[in-house]
Design an enzyme around this catalytic site. Structure first.
Site, mmCIF file in Angstrom:
data_model
loop_
_atom_site.group_PDB
_atom_site.id
_atom_site.type_symbol
_atom_site.label_atom_id
_atom_site.label_comp_id
_atom_site.label_asym_id
_atom_site.label_seq_id
_atom_site.Cartn_x
_atom_site.Cartn_y
_atom_site.Cartn_z
ATOM 1 N N GLU A 2 37.799 90.884 56.812
ATOM 2 C CA GLU A 2 37.807 91.691 55.565
ATOM 3 C C GLU A 2 38.968 92.735 55.896
ATOM 4 O O GLU A 2 39.487 92.969 56.869
ATOM 5 C CB GLU A 2 36.696 91.952 55.091
ATOM 6 C CG GLU A 2 35.855 90.951 54.648
ATOM 7 C CD GLU A 2 34.288 91.436 54.095
ATOM 8 O OE1 GLU A 2 33.947 92.563 54.226
ATOM 9 O OE2 GLU A 2 33.702 90.606 53.698
ATOM 10 N N HIS A 19 36.202 99.057 44.733
ATOM 11 C CA HIS A 19 36.423 97.675 45.151
ATOM 12 C C HIS A 19 37.724 97.264 44.242
ATOM 13 O O HIS A 19 37.776 97.176 43.355
ATOM 14 C CB HIS A 19 35.461 96.599 45.010
ATOM 15 C CG HIS A 19 35.645 95.532 45.962
ATOM 16 N ND1 HIS A 19 36.582 94.551 45.780
ATOM 17 C CD2 HIS A 19 34.837 95.041 46.832
ATOM 18 C CE1 HIS A 19 36.463 93.645 46.704
ATOM 19 N NE2 HIS A 19 35.633 93.972 47.480
ATOM 20 N N ARG A 52 40.477 99.723 51.808
ATOM 21 C CA ARG A 52 40.060 99.451 50.350
ATOM 22 C C ARG A 52 40.704 100.656 49.376
ATOM 23 O O ARG A 52 41.242 100.425 48.286
ATOM 24 C CB ARG A 52 38.571 99.543 49.947
ATOM 25 C CG ARG A 52 38.283 98.311 50.069
ATOM 26 C CD ARG A 52 36.766 98.348 49.656
ATOM 27 N NE ARG A 52 36.206 96.887 50.199
ATOM 28 C CZ ARG A 52 35.087 96.630 50.651
ATOM 29 N NH1 ARG A 52 34.186 97.483 50.089
ATOM 30 N NH2 ARG A 52 34.747 95.397 50.809
ATOM 31 N N HIS A 75 32.359 100.747 43.201
ATOM 32 C CA HIS A 75 31.590 99.702 44.213
ATOM 33 C C HIS A 75 30.671 100.396 45.044
ATOM 34 O O HIS A 75 29.341 100.024 45.501
ATOM 35 C CB HIS A 75 32.644 98.959 45.198
ATOM 36 C CG HIS A 75 31.963 97.895 45.803
ATOM 37 N ND1 HIS A 75 31.242 96.934 45.417
ATOM 38 C CD2 HIS A 75 32.184 97.791 47.239
ATOM 39 C CE1 HIS A 75 30.926 96.024 46.450
ATOM 40 N NE2 HIS A 75 31.356 96.742 47.500
ATOM 41 N N ARG A 119 34.895 103.657 53.540
ATOM 42 C CA ARG A 119 34.201 102.743 54.380
ATOM 43 C C ARG A 119 34.658 101.635 54.503
ATOM 44 O O ARG A 119 35.416 100.868 53.704
ATOM 45 C CB ARG A 119 32.798 102.397 53.521
ATOM 46 C CG ARG A 119 32.061 101.442 54.177
ATOM 47 C CD ARG A 119 30.769 101.048 53.214
ATOM 48 N NE ARG A 119 31.008 100.478 51.773
ATOM 49 C CZ ARG A 119 30.961 98.992 51.665
ATOM 50 N NH1 ARG A 119 30.494 98.277 52.903
ATOM 51 N NH2 ARG A 119 31.151 98.704 50.476
#
Ligand code: FAD
Ligand code: SIN
Length: 533
Positions: free
Chosen positions: A118, A246, A294, A355, A390
């Site tokens: 990811e 997100h 992100r 998110h 994060r």
């Protein structure tokens, strides 16, 4: 009128039945009686909707050092390195335990875990169960908890507030050094009565707060209740300005709650972001392209949407092997198909959505909050792992590591704690049932609009001030309503979301720099930040 209520006592009280609450409960159950309270169905939680998976170091070429470096880079200079090292070196043991409890992580034909990649990860290290990892973890943990005779789960029990000396008439303020948690007042939604549950020790595991925004991937239960309760009880809450959007939720013109997530693992498999004109754009913003951290991807999309005046960008998977798409993402494939999009042939319209909240109840390395006998774990906590942003799939990991450590500490401490016996019952004298629900629903809509318009992906001093001024009016109205109205989940959730919005805005106002997920047009990236825009 004073509500007649029963007082229940327990050794360990757990608020929330997601991954953090369940993991902790399974561990402390060997040391005493556990009561778990959860406000909806047992399995309703952010955990249940987690798609991509859980990050952990399993084998070479991955290493703890690589995962540590990725986490620190993603956190943009604000992670607590000691915490990052601890969480990541404990990752392998904790995911093995999840598997031993019955979680079926996908494996390759040779029996090795099928690891995915990811955004922000330099190696494949995400353990998953297709694209429904959270559902599978929740299933396995709930099955274990239900079969443990020391754990009692009360569903549809809405915790209103934690009980401290304040409820014994002692003044408690931010400087009170020894605020203690004695248990909670909880609204039993089956009887409509507020009950008192007294505990030697309590774990807050109430999850996130995505519903403070208009568009969120979080289910409607994610209203920041635990963070708001601790804030009201004068416990320490930190880093609340770091709200993770997100990058890829399914474009949702009807603004239904929640927005459906298109997992980052789709980009991990090779999915590419394109503008509505079909142009790839991520390389302009970061050398990792569509798989950059992100905050960068969400900001880039936001910038493209504002510059071009479009309402969504595309996620393009049409160059990927259709069999691989269906094999890895059956849930996402089916959802897209249900609205006429064949992921293997058509572009998917996506937009960023709120998110994850990186900040929360401040805890130490053992999950201890600043309030005595109160632990916190999972999304409602702030451990220092995520810093200003994060890393994908580090949330489930953080939850299991901290639930484990809090359980070790609480099990040791329990022998020296006794139940406080003089707690008064909930007092609802002078309150009545709300005359009009619209007083709550309209204010909720306004909070979500204020937060989305002024405290979203891009902020400014002026926008934050405007948000605070507007929110203050709603705060006064709602406190007045709260004082004269019998408690209901809707009223309490609105109260909690107003508290959450307030803390986010105040934290954002205090940060005089852009960093990670907090981007202000008025400030440059702070010292040590690696972000270019
Ligand atoms: P939750 O799982 O949210 O559980 C909170 C519990 O508290 C619930 O049972 C709730 O009912 C209860 N509760 C709340 N308030 C009260 C109250 N007042 N009274 C009683 N009970 C209350 N993270 C990853 O690491 N990997 C992923 O792939 C991933 N994918 C995600 C996909 C989606 C769509 C979403 C929304 C999140 C995703 N995340 C992912 C984030 C991750 O799922 C959450 O951070 C994590 O599951 C939080 O677990 P938790 O136990 O802290 O809280
Ligand atoms: C996802 O599957 O993209 C969500 C992963 C996460 O939030 O960590």
């Amino acid at each position: 009128m004073k509500t007649e209520s029963k007082q229940i006592q327990t050794d360990f009280l757990v608020i929330g039945s997601g991954i953090a609450g369940l993991t902790y409960a399974l561990k402390v159950a060997d040391h005493g009686k556990v009561i778990m309270l959860t406000k909806d169905n047992e399995d309703e939680s952010n955990t249940k909707y987690a798609q991509g998976g859980i990050a952990a170091v399993i084998h070479e070429p991955d290493s703890y050092e690589k995962h540590i470096k990725d986490t620190l880079e993603c956190g943009d200079g604000l992670c607590d390195e000691a915490v990052v090292r601890m969480v990541i070196t404990e990752s392998t043991e904790r995911v093995i335990e999840l598997a031993e409890w019955g979680t079926k992580f996908d494996k390759m034909p040779d029996g090795e875990y099928d690891l995915a990649k990811e955004g922000g990860h330099s190696e494949k290290r995400i353990l998953h169960y297709k694209d429904k990892t959270g559902f599978e973890i929740e299933r396995a943990l709930l099955e274990q908890a239900r079969s443990n005779s020391n754990i009692i789960i009360h569903d549809h029990f809405f915790v209103v507030d934690i009980i401290t000396q304040h409820h014994l008439g002692v003044e408690v303020n931010k400087n009170t050094p020894d605020v203690k948690c004695f248990g909670v007042y909880v609204l039993n939604l089956k009887t409509g009565k507020v009950e008192t549950i007294l505990a030697k020790t309590t774990l807050m595991a109430t999850g996130g707060a995505g519903n403070v925004y208009e568009n969120t991937t979080n289910p409607v239960i994610a209203t920041g209740d635990g963070i708001a309760m601790v804030y009201r009880a004068k416990g320490r809450v930190e880093n609340m300005e770091f709200i993770q959007f997100h990058p890829t939720s399914l474009y949702n013109a009807a603004a239904k709650r929640p927005s459906f997530l298109i997992s980052e693992a789709v980009r991990g498999l090779g999915g590419l972001l394109r503008t509505k004109n079909g142009k790839e754009f991520m390389q302009k913003y970061d050398k990792q392209g569509s798989l950059a951290p992100r905050d960068i991807v969400a900001r880039a999309i936001d910038n493209e949407l504002k510059t071009l005046g479009h309402e969504h960008v595309w996620l393009d998977c049409t160059h990927l092997d259709p069999d691989e798409i269906v094999k890895h993402f059956p849930n996402i494939y089916a959802k897209c198909k249900s609205i006429g999009i064949d992921m293997a042939k058509d572009f998917i319209p996506v937009v960023p959505a709120a998110h994850y909240i990186c900040g929360g109840i401040k805890v130490d390395m053992w999950g201890r909050s600043s309030i005595e006998n109160l632990y916190a774990a999972g999304e409602c906590s702030s451990t220092g792992l995520h810093g200003a942003n994060r890393l994908a799939s580090n949330s489930l990991l953080e939850a299991v590591v901290y639930a484990h450590r809090a359980a070790l500490d609480a099990s040791k401490a329990i022998g020296n704690i006794s139940i406080e016996g003089n707690i008064p019952d909930w007092n609802d004298s002078g309150t009545s049932y709300p005359e009009e629900m619209v007083l709550i629903t309209q204010n909720l809509r306004e909070v979500q609009q204020i937060m989305s318009s002024y405290v979203g992906i891009v902020r400014s001093d002026l926008r934050l001030k405007r948000a605070l001024d507007r929110l203050n009016i709603i705060y006064q109205e709602n406190e007045d309503l709260y004082d004269r109205t019998t408690v209901s989940p809707q009223l309490c959730e609105l109260r909690n979301l107003i508290n959450i919005g307030y803390i986010i805005i105040r934290s954002a106002m205090k940060r005089k720099e852009s960093r990670g997920l907090h981007y202000s047009v008025d400030y440059k990236p702070g010292e040590g930040s690696s972000r270019k825009f």
